[in-house]
Design a protein around this motif. Structure first.
Motif, PDB file in Angstrom:
ATOM      1  N   GLU A 237       0.847  -1.191   0.000  1.00 56.25           N
ATOM      2  CA  GLU A 237       0.000   0.000   0.000  1.00 56.25           C
ATOM      3  C   GLU A 237       0.887   1.246   0.000  1.00 56.25           C
ATOM      4  N   VAL A 238       0.440   2.230  -0.766  1.00 52.77           N
ATOM      5  CA  VAL A 238       1.192   3.471  -0.916  1.00 52.77           C
ATOM      6  C   VAL A 238       0.316   4.622  -0.430  1.00 52.77           C
ATOM      7  N   ILE A 239       0.790   5.312   0.595  1.00 52.69           N
ATOM      8  CA  ILE A 239       0.048   6.424   1.189  1.00 52.69           C
ATOM      9  C   ILE A 239       0.582   7.736   0.641  1.00 52.69           C
ATOM     10  N   GLN A 240      -0.329   8.624   0.198  1.00 51.23           N
ATOM     11  CA  GLN A 240       0.028   9.946  -0.302  1.00 51.23           C
ATOM     12  C   GLN A 240      -0.830  10.990   0.401  1.00 51.23           C
ATOM     13  N   ALA A 241      -0.349  12.220   0.417  1.00 54.06           N
ATOM     14  CA  ALA A 241      -1.064  13.288   1.118  1.00 54.06           C
ATOM     15  C   ALA A 241      -2.329  13.701   0.386  1.00 54.06           C
ATOM     16  N   GLU A 242      -2.278  13.761  -0.940  1.00 51.79           N
ATOM     17  CA  GLU A 242      -3.368  14.338  -1.716  1.00 51.79           C
ATOM     18  C   GLU A 242      -4.212  13.311  -2.460  1.00 51.79           C
ATOM     19  N   SER A 243      -3.912  12.030  -2.325  1.00 49.38           N
ATOM     20  CA  SER A 243      -4.624  11.002  -3.089  1.00 49.38           C
ATOM     21  C   SER A 243      -5.031   9.849  -2.188  1.00 49.38           C
ATOM     22  N   PRO A 244      -6.047   9.095  -2.603  1.00 50.36           N
ATOM     23  CA  PRO A 244      -6.425   7.911  -1.822  1.00 50.36           C
ATOM     24  C   PRO A 244      -5.284   6.906  -1.759  1.00 50.36           C
ATOM     25  N   ILE A 245      -5.305   6.065  -0.751  1.00 52.34           N
ATOM     26  CA  ILE A 245      -4.281   5.032  -0.602  1.00 52.34           C
ATOM     27  C   ILE A 245      -4.385   4.058  -1.774  1.00 52.34           C
ATOM     28  N   ILE A 246      -3.246   3.755  -2.378  1.00 49.91           N
ATOM     29  CA  ILE A 246      -3.178   2.794  -3.476  1.00 49.91           C
ATOM     30  C   ILE A 246      -2.720   1.450  -2.906  1.00 49.91           C
ATOM     31  N   VAL A 247      -3.431   0.386  -3.232  1.00 55.01           N
ATOM     32  CA  VAL A 247      -3.023  -0.953  -2.798  1.00 55.01           C
ATOM     33  C   VAL A 247      -2.713  -1.775  -4.041  1.00 55.01           C
ATOM     34  N   ILE A 248      -1.479  -2.236  -4.131  1.00 52.97           N
ATOM     35  CA  ILE A 248      -1.013  -3.050  -5.251  1.00 52.97           C
ATOM     36  C   ILE A 248      -0.880  -4.492  -4.767  1.00 52.97           C
ATOM     37  N   GLY A 249      -1.413  -5.438  -5.544  1.00 49.63           N
ATOM     38  CA  GLY A 249      -1.353  -6.843  -5.136  1.00 49.63           C
ATOM     39  C   GLY A 249      -2.456  -7.219  -4.174  1.00 49.63           C
ATOM     40  N   LYS A 250      -3.674  -6.738  -4.433  1.00 47.17           N
ATOM     41  CA  LYS A 250      -4.801  -7.030  -3.546  1.00 47.17           C
ATOM     42  C   LYS A 250      -5.139  -8.525  -3.506  1.00 47.17           C
ATOM     43  N   GLU A 251      -4.656  -9.260  -4.500  1.00 46.96           N
ATOM     44  CA  GLU A 251      -4.988 -10.679  -4.549  1.00 46.96           C
ATOM     45  C   GLU A 251      -4.275 -11.498  -3.466  1.00 46.96           C
ATOM     46  N   TYR A 252      -3.289 -10.897  -2.820  1.00 43.12           N
ATOM     47  CA  TYR A 252      -2.566 -11.611  -1.767  1.00 43.12           C
ATOM     48  C   TYR A 252      -3.157 -11.276  -0.395  1.00 43.12           C
ATOM     49  N   THR A 253      -3.045 -12.195   0.538  1.00 45.85           N
ATOM     50  CA  THR A 253      -3.723 -12.068   1.829  1.00 45.85           C
ATOM     51  C   THR A 253      -2.800 -11.691   2.981  1.00 45.85           C
ATOM     52  N   LYS A 254      -1.519 -11.572   2.733  1.00 46.57           N
ATOM     53  CA  LYS A 254      -0.593 -11.187   3.797  1.00 46.57           C
ATOM     54  C   LYS A 254      -0.842  -9.740   4.232  1.00 46.57           C
ATOM     55  N   LYS A 255      -0.289  -9.377   5.370  1.00 43.69           N
ATOM     56  CA  LYS A 255      -0.351  -8.000   5.834  1.00 43.69           C
ATOM     57  C   LYS A 255       0.404  -7.107   4.848  1.00 43.69           C
ATOM     58  N   PRO A 256      -0.187  -6.025   4.377  1.00 46.92           N
ATOM     59  CA  PRO A 256       0.474  -5.189   3.362  1.00 46.92           C
ATOM     60  C   PRO A 256       1.759  -4.538   3.879  1.00 46.92           C
ATOM     61  N   LEU A 257       2.689  -4.354   2.983  1.00 46.75           N
ATOM     62  CA  LEU A 257       3.840  -3.493   3.243  1.00 46.75           C
ATOM     63  C   LEU A 257       3.369  -2.061   3.012  1.00 46.75           C
ATOM     64  N   THR A 258       3.766  -1.143   3.867  1.00 48.43           N
ATOM     65  CA  THR A 258       3.258   0.227   3.787  1.00 48.43           C
ATOM     66  C   THR A 258       4.383   1.194   3.458  1.00 48.43           C
ATOM     67  N   LEU A 259       4.207   1.923   2.352  1.00 50.19           N
ATOM     68  CA  LEU A 259       5.154   2.951   1.933  1.00 50.19           C
ATOM     69  C   LEU A 259       4.456   4.305   1.924  1.00 50.19           C
ATOM     70  N   VAL A 260       5.246   5.351   2.091  1.00 47.44           N
ATOM     71  CA  VAL A 260       4.730   6.716   1.982  1.00 47.44           C
ATOM     72  C   VAL A 260       5.387   7.373   0.773  1.00 47.44           C
ATOM     73  N   TYR A 261       4.556   7.904  -0.105  1.00 49.12           N
ATOM     74  CA  TYR A 261       5.057   8.543  -1.329  1.00 49.12           C
ATOM     75  C   TYR A 261       4.959  10.047  -1.161  1.00 49.12           C
ATOM     76  N   LEU A 262       6.101  10.732  -1.248  1.00 51.01           N
ATOM     77  CA  LEU A 262       6.154  12.175  -1.030  1.00 51.01           C
ATOM     78  C   LEU A 262       6.490  12.900  -2.328  1.00 51.01           C
ATOM     79  N   HIS A 263       5.869  14.071  -2.495  1.00 51.83           N
ATOM     80  CA  HIS A 263       6.097  14.865  -3.702  1.00 51.83           C
ATOM     81  C   HIS A 263       7.108  15.988  -3.479  1.00 51.83           C
ATOM     82  N   TYR A 264       7.188  16.523  -2.251  1.00 53.87           N
ATOM     83  CA  TYR A 264       7.937  17.761  -2.039  1.00 53.87           C
ATOM     84  C   TYR A 264       9.076  17.669  -1.036  1.00 53.87           C
ATOM     85  N   THR A 265       9.255  16.524  -0.390  1.00 55.93           N
ATOM     86  CA  THR A 265      10.212  16.470   0.712  1.00 55.93           C
ATOM     87  C   THR A 265      11.652  16.573   0.249  1.00 55.93           C
TER      88      THR A 265
END
Length: 291
Positions: A237-265
């Protein structure tokens, strides 16, 4: 006559300032749209062209109205040059007029660039603060905070590495990503295109890109995240400030890996950070770049 000339000088200064502010605004608009978002990038180019055309028309109309009201206001070029004189008038008389003009133009250009850079940095700092506040508001209820990842062009892979419960090197993640993409070319090729123009790349271009994932320090993209979710058989899952959370690989059942995507840092551009439990006690931070 002198009052008219001063009014024209003030108008020209205002025009220069408004152009600088517009360029800073345009830069902020460009930073806010990921290069991978082809539809929004195309719309951005149209918006930028419209804003520049509107300002050019506005300034031209103001100048024409001024000249109609004050037909004897003097030469516009000479006034514009005078704005850039600064201390050049104190130069030795041996300097030619042509050289003086070149120096005045160069001084004016430096002044403009310095002002634009200063405004851009102020805007970027403001964007950073706002982005960090929004991300903290998203992560806080999940008892998470950002964990800084180095800005070394490997940030996406390092953020993934940080989330895994077993050890794996960045080199291994890159190799496994490229191998999966080579084996599933048809799954990725339709989404592989020039981020600026949207033009499709060839199969050979794609395979060359896979080679570069291993050989070069390429920034990652959603293509690589998709491959990594399959390699690890884990949602990402990819968390962004201005957009909904994106989840890639929804077909898998494990606990998601969580990343934060930044535009300005990061000054270099976009960046991926990892996360950690909020009760870890470390101060939440900002981070570097991707894409």
């Amino acid at each position: 006559m002198e009052d008219s000339q001063r009014d024209q000088e003030r108008m020209i200064r205002r025009h220069l300032r408004e152009k600088e502010e517009l360029q800073a605004r345009i830069q902020g608009m460009k930073n806010s749209v990921p290069k991978s978002d082809k539809k929004r990038r195309k719309q951005l180019l149209l918006d930028v062209a419209r804003l520049e055309a509107e300002m050019e028309q506005k300034h031209r109309q103001e100048m024409e109205r001024f000249q109609e009201s004050c037909p004897d206001n003097g030469n516009l070029d000479s006034i514009t040059e005078d704005l850039a004189k600064m201390d050049l008038e104190n130069r030795p008389p041996s300097v030619s007029r042509a050289q003086k003009r070149r120096e005045r133009r160069a001084a004016l250009q430096r002044e403009r660039q310095g002002s634009i850079a200063e405004v851009e940095m102020e805007h970027l700092a403001s964007f950073r603060r706002e982005e960090e506040e929004k991300l903290a508001a998203i992560l806080g209820p999940r008892n998470l905070e950002m964990k800084d990842i180095p800005a070394d062009r490997h940030c996406m892979y390092r953020a993934i590495q940080d989330q895994l419960v077993f050890f794996v090197t960045v080199e291994s993640l890159r190799n496994r990503t490229a191998l999966y993409m080579r084996k599933h070319v048809d799954d990725f090729l339709p989404f592989f295109s020039d981020p600026e123009t949207g033009d499709a790349y060839s199969r050979d271009d794609f395979l060359s890109y896979c080679d570069d994932i291993v050989r070069k320090s390429l920034w990652g993209s959603q293509l690589e995240l998709r491959a990594l979710s399959h390699v690890l058989q884990t949602p990402i899952e990819v968390i962004q400030a201005e957009s909904p959370i994106i989840v890639i690989g929804k077909e898998y059942t494990k606990k998601p890996l969580t990343l934060v995507y930044l535009h300005y840092t990061c000054n270099l551009g976009e960046h991926y950070n990892s996360v950690r439990p909020l009760e870890a006690g470390a101060v939440g931070g900002a981070a570097p770049r991707l894409f």
